[in-house]
Design a protein around this motif. Structure first.
Motif, PDB file in Angstrom:
ATOM      1  N   GLN A   1       1.002  -1.370   0.096  1.00 39.73           N
ATOM      2  CA  GLN A   1       0.040   0.099   0.127  1.00 39.73           C
ATOM      3  C   GLN A   1       0.772   1.166  -0.103  1.00 39.73           C
ATOM      4  O   GLN A   1       0.552   2.470   0.203  1.00 39.73           O
ATOM      5  CB  GLN A   1      -0.587   0.077   1.232  1.00 39.73           C
ATOM      6  N   LYS A   2       2.138   0.947  -0.157  1.00 39.62           N
ATOM      7  CA  LYS A   2       2.942   2.322  -0.340  1.00 39.62           C
ATOM      8  C   LYS A   2       2.993   3.163   0.836  1.00 39.62           C
ATOM      9  O   LYS A   2       3.072   4.412   0.983  1.00 39.62           O
ATOM     10  CB  LYS A   2       2.736   3.206  -1.579  1.00 39.62           C
ATOM     11  N   GLN A   3       3.063   2.489   2.094  1.00 39.32           N
ATOM     12  CA  GLN A   3       3.159   3.191   3.404  1.00 39.32           C
ATOM     13  C   GLN A   3       4.844   3.560   3.544  1.00 39.32           C
ATOM     14  O   GLN A   3       5.576   2.728   3.271  1.00 39.32           O
ATOM     15  CB  GLN A   3       2.783   2.108   4.639  1.00 39.32           C
ATOM     16  N   PRO A   4       5.114   4.832   3.948  1.00 42.21           N
ATOM     17  CA  PRO A   4       6.248   5.219   3.899  1.00 42.21           C
ATOM     18  C   PRO A   4       7.087   4.357   5.119  1.00 42.21           C
ATOM     19  O   PRO A   4       6.735   3.882   6.000  1.00 42.21           O
ATOM     20  CB  PRO A   4       6.190   6.619   4.605  1.00 42.21           C
ATOM     21  N   GLY A   5       8.215   4.114   4.629  1.00 44.00           N
ATOM     22  CA  GLY A   5       9.161   3.075   5.472  1.00 44.00           C
ATOM     23  C   GLY A   5       8.859   1.602   5.543  1.00 44.00           C
ATOM     24  O   GLY A   5       9.634   0.718   5.991  1.00 44.00           O
ATOM     25  N   PHE A   6       7.928   1.140   4.538  1.00 43.14           N
ATOM     26  CA  PHE A   6       7.463  -0.269   4.525  1.00 43.14           C
ATOM     27  C   PHE A   6       8.618  -1.018   4.020  1.00 43.14           C
ATOM     28  O   PHE A   6       9.232  -0.446   2.746  1.00 43.14           O
ATOM     29  CB  PHE A   6       6.153  -0.377   3.486  1.00 43.14           C
TER      30      PHE A   6
ATOM     31  N   TYR B   1      -2.088   4.251   0.477  1.00 42.09           N
ATOM     32  CA  TYR B   1      -1.922   5.078   1.592  1.00 42.09           C
ATOM     33  C   TYR B   1      -2.273   6.540   1.536  1.00 42.09           C
ATOM     34  O   TYR B   1      -2.843   7.212   2.307  1.00 42.09           O
ATOM     35  CB  TYR B   1      -0.509   4.919   2.017  1.00 42.09           C
ATOM     36  N   SER B   2      -1.791   6.965   0.407  1.00 42.69           N
ATOM     37  CA  SER B   2      -1.946   8.659  -0.018  1.00 42.69           C
ATOM     38  C   SER B   2      -3.269   8.833  -0.100  1.00 42.69           C
ATOM     39  O   SER B   2      -4.065   9.774   0.281  1.00 42.69           O
ATOM     40  CB  SER B   2      -1.263   8.793  -1.402  1.00 42.69           C
ATOM     41  N   VAL B   3      -4.151   7.923  -0.589  1.00 42.04           N
ATOM     42  CA  VAL B   3      -5.571   7.916  -0.852  1.00 42.04           C
ATOM     43  C   VAL B   3      -6.238   8.353   0.572  1.00 42.04           C
ATOM     44  O   VAL B   3      -6.900   9.165   1.012  1.00 42.04           O
ATOM     45  CB  VAL B   3      -6.416   7.143  -1.475  1.00 42.04           C
ATOM     46  N   VAL B   4      -5.969   7.282   1.532  1.00 42.55           N
ATOM     47  CA  VAL B   4      -6.307   7.447   2.734  1.00 42.55           C
ATOM     48  C   VAL B   4      -5.925   8.698   3.608  1.00 42.55           C
ATOM     49  O   VAL B   4      -6.628   9.236   4.270  1.00 42.55           O
ATOM     50  CB  VAL B   4      -5.988   6.325   3.627  1.00 42.55           C
ATOM     51  N   LYS B   5      -4.640   9.023   3.442  1.00 39.82           N
ATOM     52  CA  LYS B   5      -4.226  10.128   4.038  1.00 39.82           C
ATOM     53  C   LYS B   5      -4.909  11.467   3.681  1.00 39.82           C
ATOM     54  O   LYS B   5      -4.902  12.501   4.223  1.00 39.82           O
ATOM     55  CB  LYS B   5      -2.623  10.394   4.059  1.00 39.82           C
ATOM     56  N   ARG B   6      -5.099  11.502   2.391  1.00 44.49           N
ATOM     57  CA  ARG B   6      -5.924  12.666   1.790  1.00 44.49           C
ATOM     58  C   ARG B   6      -7.171  12.924   2.023  1.00 44.49           C
ATOM     59  O   ARG B   6      -7.605  13.867   2.276  1.00 44.49           O
ATOM     60  CB  ARG B   6      -5.615  12.589   0.137  1.00 44.49           C
ATOM     61  N   VAL B   7      -7.968  11.692   2.172  1.00 42.18           N
ATOM     62  CA  VAL B   7      -9.295  11.732   2.317  1.00 42.18           C
ATOM     63  C   VAL B   7      -9.599  11.770   3.845  1.00 42.18           C
ATOM     64  O   VAL B   7     -10.766  12.422   4.045  1.00 42.18           O
ATOM     65  CB  VAL B   7      -9.933  10.538   1.605  1.00 42.18           C
ATOM     66  N   ILE B   8      -9.056  11.136   4.922  1.00 41.65           N
ATOM     67  CA  ILE B   8      -9.393  11.065   6.062  1.00 41.65           C
ATOM     68  C   ILE B   8      -8.706  12.113   6.933  1.00 41.65           C
ATOM     69  O   ILE B   8      -7.740  12.392   6.751  1.00 41.65           O
ATOM     70  CB  ILE B   8      -9.132   9.773   6.678  1.00 41.65           C
ATOM     71  N   PRO B   9      -9.555  12.979   7.620  1.00 40.52           N
ATOM     72  CA  PRO B   9      -8.796  14.083   8.490  1.00 40.52           C
ATOM     73  C   PRO B   9      -7.742  13.577   9.318  1.00 40.52           C
ATOM     74  O   PRO B   9      -8.004  12.587   9.940  1.00 40.52           O
ATOM     75  CB  PRO B   9     -10.125  14.678   9.009  1.00 40.52           C
ATOM     76  N   GLU B  10      -6.577  14.370   9.933  1.00 40.93           N
ATOM     77  CA  GLU B  10      -5.849  14.121  10.681  1.00 40.93           C
ATOM     78  C   GLU B  10      -6.751  13.565  12.071  1.00 40.93           C
ATOM     79  O   GLU B  10      -7.436  14.426  12.665  1.00 40.93           O
ATOM     80  CB  GLU B  10      -5.063  15.216  10.949  1.00 40.93           C
ATOM     81  N   GLY B  11      -6.217  12.546  12.650  1.00 42.77           N
ATOM     82  CA  GLY B  11      -6.907  12.159  13.946  1.00 42.77           C
ATOM     83  C   GLY B  11      -8.107  11.294  14.089  1.00 42.77           C
ATOM     84  O   GLY B  11      -8.577  10.658  14.795  1.00 42.77           O
ATOM     85  N   LYS B  12      -8.624  11.268  12.920  1.00 40.97           N
ATOM     86  CA  LYS B  12      -9.932  10.227  12.533  1.00 40.97           C
ATOM     87  C   LYS B  12      -9.412   8.998  12.293  1.00 40.97           C
ATOM     88  O   LYS B  12      -8.379   8.568  11.730  1.00 40.97           O
ATOM     89  CB  LYS B  12     -10.736  11.065  11.287  1.00 40.97           C
ATOM     90  N   THR B  13     -10.351   8.220  12.318  1.00 38.06           N
ATOM     91  CA  THR B  13     -10.008   6.757  12.256  1.00 38.06           C
ATOM     92  C   THR B  13      -9.929   6.365  10.614  1.00 38.06           C
ATOM     93  O   THR B  13     -10.629   6.837   9.826  1.00 38.06           O
ATOM     94  CB  THR B  13     -11.121   5.800  12.639  1.00 38.06           C
ATOM     95  N   MET B  14      -8.842   5.737  10.299  1.00 37.33           N
ATOM     96  CA  MET B  14      -8.464   5.346   8.998  1.00 37.33           C
ATOM     97  C   MET B  14      -8.976   3.960   8.627  1.00 37.33           C
ATOM     98  O   MET B  14      -8.944   3.696   7.219  1.00 37.33           O
ATOM     99  CB  MET B  14      -7.061   5.532   8.646  1.00 37.33           C
ATOM    100  N   CYS B  15      -9.182   2.988   9.317  1.00 36.91           N
ATOM    101  CA  CYS B  15      -9.220   1.657   9.194  1.00 36.91           C
ATOM    102  C   CYS B  15     -10.609   1.380   8.147  1.00 36.91           C
ATOM    103  O   CYS B  15     -10.260   0.496   7.308  1.00 36.91           O
ATOM    104  CB  CYS B  15      -9.810   0.875  10.601  1.00 36.91           C
TER     105      CYS B  15
END
Length: 293
Positions: A87-92, A116-130
């Motif tokens: 999923q192209k997580q940094p440091g994977f 990873y980039s999609v989730v980080k872009r769509v979900i606000p910081e601190g909200k559940t990403m799962c």
């Protein structure tokens, strides 16, 4: 078709006698439980092409290891193909799974998709990403399986996951539902199986430690400590400290559903239970609405 035994090897001779005995018992127990689940739900049949989803966590490593052992002695012939979604997580650590799977000498595929980039872009910081992360991952894996003709998708969810999901749906979703051991996907294209459905997480954790699987932690959502699932898991852990058999009883109840003892009007015909063919009447007072839907 013949198969070469590909189970992860552990030098049991280096262990003390009691530890060696316990290790053998644990392996035998997991093989028995996985085999029983496969048989009970007819998860795998002759000629199946099983896509084993490997995340790099203890559960999926254990599932692959046990399935390889069972395949070599199974009464039916089936294929195993390991698949990981990068999923192209940094440091994977991209090298770990290919090296591990190459050593097993089994067919595998690494799917590269930047969720990873999609989730980080769509979900606000601190909200559940799962939720979004799982949906994107599931979509990529289901599409790959359908396009390449795999007849089964094996996921590493275990008994603790199933019970936790039941309570998540009960407390936060307003419905009685869990993770079925076998499931037809919503689009009808894939059959999902959970071979670890009868296995406890504590046994899987012990097995993974003994086998020294190269565990890859999830850095995307692993730091989200206040997730609803983790709240439920803490509740279950507290229960087990007071009553170690409680999870077993809850899981047994999920396998012994009695619709007439619940309140689902679709699942059970309460309206015509003991009815005398009388016409329906509107029992709501004028200006009121039903809140039971």
């Amino acid at each position: 078709m013949t198969h070469t035994t590909t189970e992860t090897t552990v030098d049991l001779s280096r262990l003390p006698r009691r530890a060696r005995t316990e290790s053998l018992k644990l392996n035998k127990r997991l093989r028995r439980l996985v085999g029983q689940a496969i048989q009970d739900y007819r998860m795998i049949e002759h000629g199946d092409r099983v896509m084993v989803c490997l995340s790099g966590g203890k559960d999926s490593y254990t599932m692959l290891d046990i399935l390889l052992q069972l395949r070599d002695k199974a009464p039916v012939d089936f294929e195993i193909h390991a698949v990981n979604l990068d999923q192209k997580q940094p440091g994977f650590p991209e090298h770990i799974l290919p090296e591990y799977l190459a050593d097993l000498d089994i067919p595998y595929t690494i799917i590269e998709q930047d969720t990873y980039s999609v989730v980080k872009r769509v979900i606000p910081e601190g909200k559940t990403m799962c939720s979004l992360c799982s949906r994107l991952r599931r979509g990529a894996l289901y599409t790959f399986a359908a396009e390449h003709g795999y007849t089964r998708i094996a996921l590493g969810h275990h008994k603790d996951d199933i019970v936790a999901t039941f309570f998540l749906n009960l407390f936060f979703g307003g419905r009685l539902a869990a993770m079925p051991p076998k499931l037809r996907s919503d689009d009808g294209r894939n059959m999902v199986i959970r071979p670890l459905a009868y296995c406890r997480e504590r046994d899987i954790a012990s097995y993974a430690e003994e086998r020294a699987f190269p565990i890859i932690p999830c850095t995307l959502c692993g730091s989200q400590d206040n997730l609803q699932r983790q709240q439920v898991r803490r509740m279950i852990a507290d229960w087990e400290r007071s009553d170690p058999s409680r999870i077993e009883h809850i899981f047994t109840s999920l396998c012994n559903v009695q619709p007439s003892q619940l309140a689902d009007r679709v699942l059970f015909d309460f309206a015509n239970l003991g009815g005398r063919n009388a016409p329906d009447h509107d029992w709501l007072m004028p200006g009121t609405a039903s809140t039971a839907e």
